[in-house]
Motif scaffolding. Structure first.
Motif, mmCIF file in Angstrom:
data_model
loop_
_atom_site.group_PDB
_atom_site.id
_atom_site.type_symbol
_atom_site.label_atom_id
_atom_site.label_comp_id
_atom_site.label_asym_id
_atom_site.label_seq_id
_atom_site.Cartn_x
_atom_site.Cartn_y
_atom_site.Cartn_z
ATOM 1 N N MET A 1 0.919 -1.330 -0.179
ATOM 2 C CA MET A 1 -0.016 -0.273 -0.053
ATOM 3 C C MET A 1 0.945 1.457 0.498
ATOM 4 O O MET A 1 1.833 1.483 0.885
ATOM 5 N N ARG A 2 0.575 2.486 -0.969
ATOM 6 C CA ARG A 2 1.621 3.531 -0.859
ATOM 7 C C ARG A 2 1.232 3.987 0.167
ATOM 8 O O ARG A 2 0.406 4.500 1.118
ATOM 9 N N PHE A 3 2.176 4.394 1.374
ATOM 10 C CA PHE A 3 1.588 6.061 1.959
ATOM 11 C C PHE A 3 0.877 7.040 1.916
ATOM 12 O O PHE A 3 0.222 7.649 2.908
ATOM 13 N N ASP A 4 0.382 7.502 0.545
ATOM 14 C CA ASP A 4 -0.478 8.921 0.338
ATOM 15 C C ASP A 4 -1.578 8.127 0.368
ATOM 16 O O ASP A 4 -2.742 8.376 0.192
ATOM 17 N N SER A 5 -1.728 6.400 0.384
ATOM 18 C CA SER A 5 -3.477 6.156 0.141
ATOM 19 C C SER A 5 -3.469 5.423 1.597
ATOM 20 O O SER A 5 -4.845 4.724 2.068
ATOM 21 N N VAL A 6 -2.346 5.863 2.669
ATOM 22 C CA VAL A 6 -2.952 5.047 3.818
ATOM 23 C C VAL A 6 -4.120 6.540 4.797
ATOM 24 O O VAL A 6 -3.517 7.500 5.026
ATOM 25 N N PRO A 7 -5.191 6.001 5.218
ATOM 26 C CA PRO A 7 -5.675 7.567 6.186
ATOM 27 C C PRO A 7 -4.540 7.647 6.841
ATOM 28 O O PRO A 7 -4.220 7.530 7.935
ATOM 29 N N MET A 8 -4.724 9.156 7.135
ATOM 30 C CA MET A 8 -4.078 10.053 7.952
ATOM 31 C C MET A 8 -4.314 10.606 8.827
ATOM 32 O O MET A 8 -5.219 11.502 9.038
ATOM 33 N N PRO A 9 -4.544 10.149 10.661
ATOM 34 C CA PRO A 9 -4.656 11.200 11.298
ATOM 35 C C PRO A 9 -4.401 12.482 11.400
ATOM 36 O O PRO A 9 -3.567 13.083 10.577
ATOM 37 N N THR A 10 -5.488 13.499 11.760
ATOM 38 C CA THR A 10 -6.070 14.870 11.876
ATOM 39 C C THR A 10 -4.322 15.348 12.377
ATOM 40 O O THR A 10 -3.519 16.099 11.726
ATOM 41 N N GLU A 186 -8.075 2.392 10.488
ATOM 42 C CA GLU A 186 -10.063 3.369 10.058
ATOM 43 C C GLU A 186 -11.234 3.315 11.021
ATOM 44 O O GLU A 186 -11.658 4.041 11.661
ATOM 45 N N ALA A 187 -11.114 2.096 12.289
ATOM 46 C CA ALA A 187 -12.018 2.218 13.018
ATOM 47 C C ALA A 187 -11.395 3.090 13.821
ATOM 48 O O ALA A 187 -11.887 4.308 14.629
ATOM 49 N N GLU A 188 -10.721 3.348 14.053
ATOM 50 C CA GLU A 188 -9.427 4.143 15.920
ATOM 51 C C GLU A 188 -9.734 5.671 14.645
ATOM 52 O O GLU A 188 -10.052 6.769 15.945
ATOM 53 N N LEU A 189 -9.235 6.191 13.588
ATOM 54 C CA LEU A 189 -9.795 7.394 13.231
ATOM 55 C C LEU A 189 -11.148 7.234 13.256
ATOM 56 O O LEU A 189 -11.777 8.560 13.485
ATOM 57 N N ALA A 190 -12.226 6.543 13.072
ATOM 58 C CA ALA A 190 -13.715 6.837 13.024
ATOM 59 C C ALA A 190 -14.329 7.245 14.421
ATOM 60 O O ALA A 190 -14.493 8.114 14.684
ATOM 61 N N ARG A 191 -13.573 6.822 15.271
ATOM 62 C CA ARG A 191 -13.711 6.716 17.079
ATOM 63 C C ARG A 191 -13.381 8.184 17.417
ATOM 64 O O ARG A 191 -13.773 8.665 18.139
ATOM 65 N N ARG A 192 -12.570 9.165 16.585
ATOM 66 C CA ARG A 192 -11.952 9.918 17.055
ATOM 67 C C ARG A 192 -12.030 10.923 16.144
ATOM 68 O O ARG A 192 -12.067 12.067 17.286
ATOM 69 N N GLN A 193 -12.924 11.255 15.592
ATOM 70 C CA GLN A 193 -13.808 12.036 15.588
ATOM 71 C C GLN A 193 -14.882 12.549 15.852
ATOM 72 O O GLN A 193 -15.317 11.363 16.597
#
Length: 195
Positions: A1-10, A186-193
Motif C-alpha cells: 500500500m502506498r503511503f499516500d493512500s493510508v488514512p492519516m490522523p488529523t 480506519e476504526a480508530e480514526l472514525a472513533r476519534r472524529q
C-alpha cells in the motif's frame, strides 16, 4: 500500500513533510531542509517524554495507555509472554518513544522499515550505544512486527540519550505486513472524529 493512500490522523496531517510528501515525526531531526528519518533528535525526544507528547504528532497523550511499534525480536518476546500467561515488561530500555494509537498504527504502515519484514534500514543509527548497535544500514526488520499498547511508560534523560521503558501490555497487534492494520486504523480514526 502506498503511503499516500493510508488514512492519516488529523494531527499527523499538520506535520511538516519531506520532498516526497511523507509527514515528518516530531522526534525526527533535520539536516538543512531534509529530515533524517532513521535518527532521533535528543532535544525533541526529551520534550516529548517530559510533556507526555506523542513522538509522531507532537500532541498531548492523555493519561492512560500509550502505543509503540516494535520489531520482530520484541514482538516475538511479547507474543511468547502473552501465550504463556506471563506479564511482559521491557527491562532493557529503548530510545523509541510512545505515541497515540492512531499515530502508531499509521507509522507502522507508512514507514517502510516498520511495515514489512524484508524492509532494510536505510542508514545506521548515530552513536556508539548498546541500544543502537544493531541498527545498521541494510539490516532487515525480520519476523513479525507489532503495534503494542502499554498501560504507561517511564523515561530517563541522560546527557546523551532519552530512554524509555514500557509497563504492562494492554493491546498486542502483530503483523507480518503492516497493511494488516488498515481496518484498525480506519476504526480508530472514525472513533476519534467529533460527532
Amino acid at each position: 500500500m502506498r503511503f499516500d493512500s493510508v488514512p492519516m490522523p488529523t494531527a499527523v496531517q499538520a506535520r511538516p513533510r519531506d520532498s516526497r510528501g511523507y509527514p515528518v515525526p516530531a522526534i525526527t531531526p533535520w539536516e538543512g531542509a531534509e529530515p533524517q528519518f532513521a535518527l532521533t533528535d535528543y532535544g525533541r525526544s526529551a520534550d516529548c517524554a517530559r510533556g507526555r507528547l506523542c513522538s509522531v504528532c507532537n500532541e498531548l497523550m492523555p493519561r492512560g495507555p500509550v502505543w509503540r511499534v516494535v520489531g520482530g525480536t520484541e514482538s516475538a518476546a511479547i507474543a511468547e509472554a502473552l501465550e504463556a500467561g506471563r506479564p511482559y515488561r521491557n527491562l532493557a530500555p529503548t530510545m523509541e518513544g510512545p505515541g497515540h494509537r492512531a499515530c502508531m498504527l499509521y507509522a507502522s504502515m507508512v514507514c517502510p522499515y516498520l511495515a514489512r519484514p524484508n524492509a532494510r534500514r536505510g542508514r545506521t543509527a548515530d552513536g556508539e550505544s548498546e541500544l543502537t548497535s544493531h541498527l545498521v544500514r541494510g539490516t532487515a526488520r525480520g519476523g513479525r512486527g507489532a503495534v503494542v499498547g502499554f498501560a504507561d511508560y517511564e523515561f530517563a534523560i541522560t546527557a546523551t540519550q532519552v530512554l524509555f521503558r514500557f509497563l504492562d501490555v494492554v493491546e498486542f497487534l502483530p503483523h507480518a505486513d503492516a497493511d494488516e492494520h488498515l481496518g484498525d486504523l480506519e476504526a480508530e480514526l472514525a472513533r476519534r472524529q467529533p460527532r
